[in-house]
Every structure is written in structure tokens, then in C-alpha cells.
Scaffold this active site. Structure first.
Site, PDB file in Angstrom:
ATOM      1  N   ASN A 178       3.959  -9.420  10.750  1.00  0.00           N
ATOM      2  CA  ASN A 178       3.633  -8.188  10.050  1.00  0.00           C
ATOM      3  C   ASN A 178       4.071  -7.001  10.916  1.00  0.00           C
ATOM      4  O   ASN A 178       4.761  -7.175  11.923  1.00  0.00           O
ATOM      5  CB  ASN A 178       2.123  -8.144   9.762  1.00  0.00           C
ATOM      6  N   GLY A 235      12.388  -6.513  11.688  1.00  0.00           N
ATOM      7  CA  GLY A 235      13.548  -5.955  12.376  1.00  0.00           C
ATOM      8  C   GLY A 235      14.866  -6.647  12.091  1.00  0.00           C
ATOM      9  O   GLY A 235      15.753  -6.644  12.947  1.00  0.00           O
ATOM     10  N   MET A 252      -0.030   2.475   4.000  1.00  0.00           N
ATOM     11  CA  MET A 252      -0.224   2.462   2.554  1.00  0.00           C
ATOM     12  C   MET A 252      -1.644   2.069   2.177  1.00  0.00           C
ATOM     13  O   MET A 252      -2.243   2.654   1.267  1.00  0.00           O
ATOM     14  CB  MET A 252       0.771   1.504   1.890  1.00  0.00           C
ATOM     15  N   ASN A 282      -3.681  -1.428   8.266  1.00  0.00           N
ATOM     16  CA  ASN A 282      -4.009  -0.259   7.450  1.00  0.00           C
ATOM     17  C   ASN A 282      -5.266  -0.397   6.600  1.00  0.00           C
ATOM     18  O   ASN A 282      -5.601   0.510   5.852  1.00  0.00           O
ATOM     19  CB  ASN A 282      -2.819   0.083   6.552  1.00  0.00           C
ATOM     20  N   THR A 283      -5.948  -1.538   6.695  1.00  0.00           N
ATOM     21  CA  THR A 283      -7.262  -1.703   6.080  1.00  0.00           C
ATOM     22  C   THR A 283      -8.275  -1.839   7.212  1.00  0.00           C
ATOM     23  O   THR A 283      -8.158  -2.769   8.015  1.00  0.00           O
ATOM     24  CB  THR A 283      -7.305  -2.948   5.168  1.00  0.00           C
ATOM     25  N   ASN A 338       4.115   2.890   8.134  1.00  0.00           N
ATOM     26  CA  ASN A 338       3.389   3.033   6.874  1.00  0.00           C
ATOM     27  C   ASN A 338       1.906   2.800   7.102  1.00  0.00           C
ATOM     28  O   ASN A 338       1.506   2.017   7.956  1.00  0.00           O
ATOM     29  CB  ASN A 338       3.942   2.072   5.815  1.00  0.00           C
ATOM     30  N   SER A 368      -2.551  -6.778   8.326  1.00  0.00           N
ATOM     31  CA  SER A 368      -2.167  -5.384   8.126  1.00  0.00           C
ATOM     32  C   SER A 368      -3.065  -4.483   8.959  1.00  0.00           C
ATOM     33  O   SER A 368      -4.284  -4.665   8.981  1.00  0.00           O
ATOM     34  CB  SER A 368      -2.294  -4.992   6.648  1.00  0.00           C
ATOM     35  N   ALA A 382       6.709  -9.033   1.492  1.00  0.00           N
ATOM     36  CA  ALA A 382       5.636  -8.349   0.768  1.00  0.00           C
ATOM     37  C   ALA A 382       5.614  -6.872   1.142  1.00  0.00           C
ATOM     38  O   ALA A 382       6.013  -6.476   2.234  1.00  0.00           O
ATOM     39  CB  ALA A 382       4.294  -8.989   1.099  1.00  0.00           C
ATOM     40  N   GLY A 383       5.132  -6.060   0.195  1.00  0.00           N
ATOM     41  CA  GLY A 383       5.022  -4.632   0.413  1.00  0.00           C
ATOM     42  C   GLY A 383       6.029  -3.836  -0.371  1.00  0.00           C
ATOM     43  O   GLY A 383       5.777  -2.683  -0.717  1.00  0.00           O
ATOM     44  N   PHE A 384       7.177  -4.450  -0.676  1.00  0.00           N
ATOM     45  CA  PHE A 384       8.208  -3.729  -1.427  1.00  0.00           C
ATOM     46  C   PHE A 384       7.900  -3.775  -2.922  1.00  0.00           C
ATOM     47  O   PHE A 384       8.020  -2.772  -3.613  1.00  0.00           O
ATOM     48  CB  PHE A 384       9.584  -4.338  -1.143  1.00  0.00           C
ATOM     49  N   ASP A 385       7.527  -4.944  -3.408  1.00  0.00           N
ATOM     50  CA  ASP A 385       7.199  -5.109  -4.830  1.00  0.00           C
ATOM     51  C   ASP A 385       5.719  -5.462  -4.936  1.00  0.00           C
ATOM     52  O   ASP A 385       5.345  -6.593  -5.221  1.00  0.00           O
ATOM     53  CB  ASP A 385       8.077  -6.203  -5.456  1.00  0.00           C
ATOM     54  N   LYS A 390       0.047 -14.886   7.339  1.00  0.00           N
ATOM     55  CA  LYS A 390       0.891 -13.841   7.923  1.00  0.00           C
ATOM     56  C   LYS A 390       0.168 -13.236   9.113  1.00  0.00           C
ATOM     57  O   LYS A 390      -0.978 -12.787   9.006  1.00  0.00           O
ATOM     58  CB  LYS A 390       1.211 -12.755   6.892  1.00  0.00           C
ATOM     59  N   PHE A 423      -2.831  -1.159   1.146  1.00  0.00           N
ATOM     60  CA  PHE A 423      -2.936  -2.113   0.020  1.00  0.00           C
ATOM     61  C   PHE A 423      -3.081  -1.383  -1.317  1.00  0.00           C
ATOM     62  O   PHE A 423      -3.896  -1.759  -2.171  1.00  0.00           O
ATOM     63  CB  PHE A 423      -4.120  -3.068   0.205  1.00  0.00           C
TER      64      PHE A 423
END
Length: 346
Positions: free
Chosen positions: A253, A303, A117, A188-189, A115, A186, A66-69, A224, A119
Site C-alpha cells: 500500500n 512505484g 481520500m 487514511n482511516t 492522497n 491504508s 485498488a483506489g482508481f476504480d 494488502k 475510503f
């Protein structure tokens, strides 16, 4: 070819390069003969690579993390590059722009990315519609890729109401994805990782499990987790899987650790992925596999930059693996190298 282009691509902003590369990949696949050319170069189609995990048959055990698309735009293209499954998202109920740019940073000396990002995505409705369009585009007899839906909460939703966001995403994607991933890990939230604590996590997973049946059909639900959990917290995770009856774990993650980094940007806020995560993610896989007695499947991610990295995760107890940062650094040939290595081992 990719290794020749990479030094040029790495001169530009990572997020802009992502969109540049993926848009041109879409153009290649729409051009007459382009999809066939992509499959001929990169896809390794061999029945011996098929693997059944949590009731689903995967074409091969190498997936796109997840994260790429994020918005389910690249499912066909990723299949033509040789991936055995694609995990879209993280999607949220409502569209959101994510964090301010710049929000992705390369650390070439460490073969890593940071990153933050946040979400950024177009919302669950857009993702659902695009998955439906992908399935409709398949030719008669053409095997569909296994598609996972990685779901999260909107930034403005307080943690005490988070379960409602997961329910909205779950209900909207139920008819179009093959499995679900609950993302509470994540960094980042703001506050999201607090949902990894046992009580709120049990509430979210039990609520989704109660809804996990429609016309006699249920979907595998995975969790995850972060690589930064202690062994005691991992013991709790194993217990949560047992108590809730979810299908398995994705480990791991991104990390908030910055140990041993040498590159510029190493102090940027966000989640670190890539080579510095190789050892820790494998340790988490091994610990969970041993602690649970192998009672649930684990998807290993973090990795993987070589076929040997993937084999170490499979040997530690992973049933499947996923790529993201290693895919960016090594290119699509990495998928074929891993699958070839699996066939050689067998």
C-alpha cells in the site's frame, strides 16, 4: 497522445482531472467503434501472457490497483486499455464521503502522489450491482476480466467491531468478484493500521476464511500490507498467511514516509505512492518471498513507472503486478510496454 496531454491535465486538481478523464474514457468506449479503437491501440492480446495464480487464469499479469476504480465504474474501459485484471474499491458496507477536499496532491518532481481520500465510495451494494451489470454486458464467448474486491471498514466503525464490516462486504461481493483483498493498511482511516497487528488481523482473516465457502465455491483472500512494516512484522505476516490459509499478499500500500522528497506538498498528510515507493515495495516483496520460501503468491504494487520496474518486482518474487500512480504519470501505454517486456524476456 497522453504525454502531450499530461502537462495540461497536471495544471488542474488531481481528483477533478481523474473524473474528467474517466468520464471521457467512458464516452469513448460507448461511442460506436470506440471500444474497438481503444483495444486496437492499447490492448496486447497474446495467449503467452496468460498466467494462473491462486486458481484463477489472468489474461496477463498487469492489473489495476485498488483506489482508481472505487465504485466499479470502469471495468470494461480498463480491460480495453489492456489490463489483465481490475481491483475495485476499497469498498465499505455503507457509503461514505471520505475526507475533506483537497485530498490528493501531485508531487511531479518526485513522480509521486499523496492522497488522504479516506475510503470515499458509494458503498458495497453499488459496487456489487455494477459488477453484475458488467458481467451481463459481456457478449457470448467474451472473456471476463478477473475482478478483485478490495474491502475495508467504515470510518465510524470502531476497531473492535471492524470484523463485522469486513463480513458485510465479503458476503455481499462473494457471488460477483473473483478474489478478495482485506485492506487494513491504508493510512487514511484513523486507527486502521492497528488492525495489522497479529491478534486482530488473525481474527479478521480466520473469520472470513470460516465463511469462505458457498455451494462448494471458495474465493482467494489476499491481505494488502503497508511498506512501513519492520522485518519482524513481515515475519509475522508470513506466519499469518500460513496459519490462516489465505491465498497471498499484496505488497504494498502507500507509505507514511517522506524521505528524500523535493516537491511542494511533500508535507501533506496521507499516503505517498509512486516513484519513491519503487525500491521499498520491491524489498518487501523480496523479503516475504524469501521468508516464506515462495509458499504463497504476491501481487507487487508500488512505484511501477516502467517495464523495468515491473520486471524487478516479478524477479523479486511477485506473481502479478498492479499499477496506479505509474499509470497516471506514464499513461495507458505503460501496460503494453510491460507486457511486451514480459514476452521479450520469455
Amino acid at each position: 497522445m497522453y504525454q502531450l496531454l499530461k502537462p495540461l491535465l497536471f495544471q488542474f486538481d488531481p481528483e477533478n482531472v481523474h473524473y474528467f478523464v474517466t468520464r471521457n474514457l467512458q464516452r469513448l468506449n460507448r461511442f460506436p467503434g470506440g471500444a474497438s479503437l481503444s483495444k486496437a491501440i492499447w490492448d496486447l492480446d497474446d495467449k503467452r501472457l496468460e498466467k494462473e495464480v491462486f486458481g484463477l487464469k489472468f489474461k496477463n499479469p498487469v492489473g489495476l490497483a485498488a483506489g482508481f476504480d472505487k465504485n466499479a465504474e470502469l471495468i470494461s474501459e480498463m480491460g480495453n486499455l489492456g489490463f489483465g485484471f481490475v481491483e475495485v474499491g476499497t469498498v465499505t458496507p455503507l457509503p461514505q464521503p471520505g475526507n475533506p477536499k483537497p485530498r490528493m496532491f501531485r508531487l511531479p518532481a518526485d513522480e509521486a502522489l499523496i492522497n488522504r481520500m479516506g475510503f470515499n465510495n458509494l458503498g458495497v451494494d453499488v459496487a456489487a450491482e455494477r459488477i453484475v451489470a458488467y458481467r451481463k454486458s459481456l457478449k457470448p464467448g467474451q472473456q471476463a476480466l478477473i475482478i478483485g474486491g478490495n474491502i475495508g471498514k467504515n470510518k465510524v466503525t470502531p476497531n473492535e467491531d471492524a470484523v463485522s464490516d469486513y463480513i458485510k462486504c465479503f458476503d455481499r461481493l462473494f457471488d460477483v468478484v473473483d478474489y478478495f483483498v482485506v485492506n487494513v493498511s491504508s493510512p487514511n482511516t484513523p486507527g486502521l493500521r492497528e488492525l495489522q497487528e497479529k491478534e486482530p488481523l488473525m481474527h479478521i482473516l480466520n473469520t472470513l476464511q470460516q465463511r469462505n465457502s458457498k455451494n462448494g465455491i471458495s474465493r482467494p483472500i489476499l491481505l494488502k500490507i503497508a511498506p512501513d512494516l519492520t522485518n519482524e512484522q513481515l515475519d509475522d505476516i508470513a506466519d499469518i498467511v500460513k496459519q490462516t490459509g489465505i491465498a497471498g499478499i499484496i505488497a504494498t500500500n502507500t507509505t507514511i514516509s517522506r524521505d528524500g522528497l523535493t516537491s511542494a506538498h511533500k508535507e501533506e498528510a496521507g499516503g505517498l505512492s509512486g516513484r519513491p515507493l519503487t525500491k521499498r515495495s520491491t524489498e518487501v516483496i523480496g523479503y516475504l518471498h524469501k521468508a516464506s520460501g515462495g509458499s504463497f503468491p504476491i501481487i507487487g504494487v508500488g512505484g511501477i513507472h516502467s517495464a523495468e520496474d515491473a520486471m524487478e518486482k516479478l524477479a523479486a518474487g511477485a506473481s502479478l503486478v498492479q499499477l496506479y500512480t505509474g499509470f497516471i504519470y506514464e499513461g495507458p501505454d505503460l501496460i503494453k510496454r510491460i507486457n511486451k517486456k514480459i514476452l521479450n524476456i520469455r
